[in-house]
Design a protein around this motif. Structure first.
Motif, short mmCIF file in Angstrom:
data_model
loop_
_atom_site.label_atom_id
_atom_site.label_comp_id
_atom_site.label_asym_id
_atom_site.label_seq_id
_atom_site.Cartn_x
_atom_site.Cartn_y
_atom_site.Cartn_z
N ALA A 69 16.96 43.94 33.57
CA ALA A 69 18.26 43.80 34.12
C ALA A 69 17.80 42.54 35.69
O ALA A 69 16.43 44.00 35.33
CB ALA A 69 18.89 44.67 34.76
N ASP A 70 18.33 42.15 35.85
CA ASP A 70 17.26 41.54 37.09
C ASP A 70 18.63 41.38 38.90
O ASP A 70 20.04 41.55 37.90
CB ASP A 70 16.29 39.84 37.21
CG ASP A 70 17.83 39.45 36.65
OD1 ASP A 70 18.93 39.12 37.13
OD2 ASP A 70 17.27 38.89 35.61
N GLY A 71 18.35 40.65 39.73
CA GLY A 71 19.17 40.12 41.04
C GLY A 71 19.45 38.85 40.58
O GLY A 71 20.44 38.75 41.59
N PRO A 108 27.18 44.52 37.72
CA PRO A 108 28.12 44.90 38.69
C PRO A 108 28.40 44.28 39.78
O PRO A 108 28.70 43.97 41.20
CB PRO A 108 28.08 46.58 38.75
CG PRO A 108 26.67 47.03 38.75
CD PRO A 108 26.04 45.81 37.00
N LEU A 109 26.83 43.56 40.08
CA LEU A 109 26.20 42.92 41.90
C LEU A 109 26.95 41.30 41.49
O LEU A 109 27.25 41.03 40.57
CB LEU A 109 25.45 43.91 42.25
CG LEU A 109 25.50 45.18 43.00
CD1 LEU A 109 24.28 45.71 43.54
CD2 LEU A 109 26.46 44.73 43.83
N ASN A 110 25.05 40.94 41.83
CA ASN A 110 25.16 39.89 41.33
C ASN A 110 25.10 38.92 40.35
O ASN A 110 24.52 38.37 39.56
CB ASN A 110 24.55 38.76 42.10
CG ASN A 110 25.64 38.58 43.73
OD1 ASN A 110 26.72 38.39 43.08
ND2 ASN A 110 25.40 38.18 44.76
N GLY A 111 23.87 40.04 39.33
CA GLY A 111 22.48 40.56 38.95
C GLY A 111 23.08 39.77 36.95
O GLY A 111 23.94 40.02 37.38
N LYS A 112 22.68 40.26 36.39
CA LYS A 112 22.48 40.21 34.79
C LYS A 112 21.75 41.48 33.86
O LYS A 112 20.59 41.86 34.75
CB LYS A 112 22.34 39.41 34.15
CG LYS A 112 21.02 38.11 34.31
CD LYS A 112 21.03 36.71 33.75
CE LYS A 112 19.82 36.24 33.98
NZ LYS A 112 18.81 35.95 35.56
#
Length: 121
Positions: A69-71, A108-112
């Motif tokens: 996972a990253d931002g 849940p934020l901008n990442g994946k």
């Protein structure tokens, strides 16, 4: 694990994956898992500006799942056509050939999170 990766990080991550697979008596998955995790880490190095990611390696009933996972909101893409002269773009093709299944989930934020699974034989 929470990591900030560099060009040399994949070597250390492969060692961790190899160690876990040996502990779980799943060494037949080592080659595919090492190549696949290397590709996902390389994508973070190339495409995520802060190079931060989290890595999860999880034993399943019949195999192993890896999640990176990253931002970055940028989703990985397979180019529609690969030129023999192209210097990139083969990573997802390679991933698809190595693992049983893979995918991408927006965070849940901008990442994946990019994930893959390999089954034990």
């Amino acid at each position: 694990m929470s990591l900030t990766v560099s060009e040399h990080s994949a070597r250390h991550i492969r060692r961790i994956v190899r160690s876990l697979l040996a502990e779980w008596d799943m060494t037949e998955l080592t080659d595919a898992m090492e190549l696949a995790v290397t590709e996902l880490v390389a994508n973070v190095v190339r495409h995520v500006p802060d190079r931060r990611c989290t890595l999860l390696v999880r034993r399943l009933a019949a195999g192993v799942r890896v999640e990176v996972a990253d931002g970055s909101p940028r989703l990985p893409q397979t180019p529609p056509e690969l030129s023999p002269e192209a210097e990139g773009g083969r990573g997802l093709v390679l991933l698809d050939a190595l693992v049983d299944k893979w995918g991408v989930v927006r965070g849940p934020l901008n990442g994946k999170t990019v994930w893959f699974e390999c089954g034990a034989t």
